[in-house]
Design an enzyme around this catalytic site. Structure first.
Site, PDB file in Angstrom:
ATOM      1  N   CYS A 130       0.889  -1.162   0.000  1.00  0.00           N
ATOM      2  CA  CYS A 130       0.000   0.000   0.000  1.00  0.00           C
ATOM      3  C   CYS A 130       0.924   1.208   0.000  1.00  0.00           C
ATOM      4  O   CYS A 130       1.546   1.515   1.011  1.00  0.00           O
ATOM      5  CB  CYS A 130      -0.911   0.022   1.219  1.00  0.00           C
ATOM      6  SG  CYS A 130      -1.949   1.512   1.273  1.00  0.00           S
ATOM      7  N   CYS A 153      -0.463   4.300   2.473  1.00  0.00           N
ATOM      8  CA  CYS A 153      -0.530   4.158   3.937  1.00  0.00           C
ATOM      9  C   CYS A 153      -0.235   2.709   4.305  1.00  0.00           C
ATOM     10  O   CYS A 153       0.874   2.250   4.153  1.00  0.00           O
ATOM     11  CB  CYS A 153      -1.877   4.626   4.476  1.00  0.00           C
ATOM     12  SG  CYS A 153      -3.304   3.923   3.618  1.00  0.00           S
ATOM     13  N   SER A 154      -1.250   1.979   4.765  1.00  0.00           N
ATOM     14  CA  SER A 154      -1.025   0.574   5.129  1.00  0.00           C
ATOM     15  C   SER A 154      -2.292  -0.245   4.975  1.00  0.00           C
ATOM     16  O   SER A 154      -2.619  -1.060   5.824  1.00  0.00           O
ATOM     17  CB  SER A 154      -0.508   0.479   6.570  1.00  0.00           C
ATOM     18  OG  SER A 154      -1.434   1.055   7.474  1.00  0.00           O
ATOM     19  N   CYS A 155      -3.024  -0.039   3.882  1.00  0.00           N
ATOM     20  CA  CYS A 155      -4.231  -0.819   3.629  1.00  0.00           C
ATOM     21  C   CYS A 155      -3.843  -2.303   3.566  1.00  0.00           C
ATOM     22  O   CYS A 155      -2.909  -2.677   2.851  1.00  0.00           O
ATOM     23  CB  CYS A 155      -4.890  -0.383   2.331  1.00  0.00           C
ATOM     24  SG  CYS A 155      -5.546   1.311   2.385  1.00  0.00           S
TER      25      CYS A 155
END
Length: 203
Positions: free
Chosen positions: A103, A106-108
């Protein structure tokens, strides 16, 4: 003279840290307990769900077809659904294609199947480098991809999350579905690793 500065943590992160510090000071929790909980969420509970999905696909050709056609629905068949997993696409590794997920913004991450994202998945280094030099990044994970194998990088986002379906390891014929699930690693479902060798697995 210019100076580089570390970006301060977000407000939620600061609040969580303050609560953790207070609870530690009052003896309500221990660092060991916190580390154990994180390890359970990152490596044990969450990834077990994804491992069951992979093992079912390895043993059930019809389920595999449904999984690749509609990941969300097929994963839900096994009871894994909810927030951060509403729209799932499953990417199949083959002898000619290796998939890896990231991602970049961000950090999906697919929580229902993989649990909490590992720290390195959220790092700016991984998020920026894997799209530019995926083979080098994978080699740093100990994964060497042959030149004839195409590496495809998939960028998760709030609308779409990915799960890699790794290739079934050689020598795993005859193993039960549960035993096969035990071979599936979290990193193999992100694309930065491979399933474990079946040596020593219980049939």
């Amino acid at each position: 003279m210019s100076h580089s500065h570390t970006k301060p943590p977000s407000d939620p992160a600061l609040r969580i840290k303050a609560i953790e510090t207070l609870m530690l000071e009052k003896g309500l929790i221990s660092l060991e307990a916190v580390d154990e909980f994180i390890d359970i969420c990152e490596n044990r509970i969450g990834p077990r769900n994804g491992a069951k999905v992979v093992a079912r696909a390895w043993t059930d050709a019809e389920y595999r077809k449904r999984l690749l056609a509609d990941g969300t629905a097929a994963i839900a068949e096994l009871g894994f659904q909810g927030g951060q997993g509403e729209h799932m696409v499953v990417l199949e590794n083959t002898p000619l294609v290796h998939n890896v997920t990231v991602c970049t913004l961000c950090s999906c991450y697919p929580w229902p199947t993989l649990g909490l994202p590992p720290v390195w998945y959220k790092s700016s280094a991984y998020r920026s480098r894997v799209v530019i030099e995926p083979r080098k990044v994978l080699s740093e994970f100990g994964l060497s991809i042959e030149d004839e194998v195409e590496v495809r990088v998939w960028d998760s986002n709030a609308e779409m999350r990915y799960l890699v379906l790794p290739m079934r390891p050689a020598g795993s014929d005859g193993l039960s579905e549960d035993a096969l699930a035990g071979l599936v690693t979290r990193d193999s479902m992100i694309g930065t690793g491979l399933p474990k060798s079946p040596q020593g697995a219980e049939p």
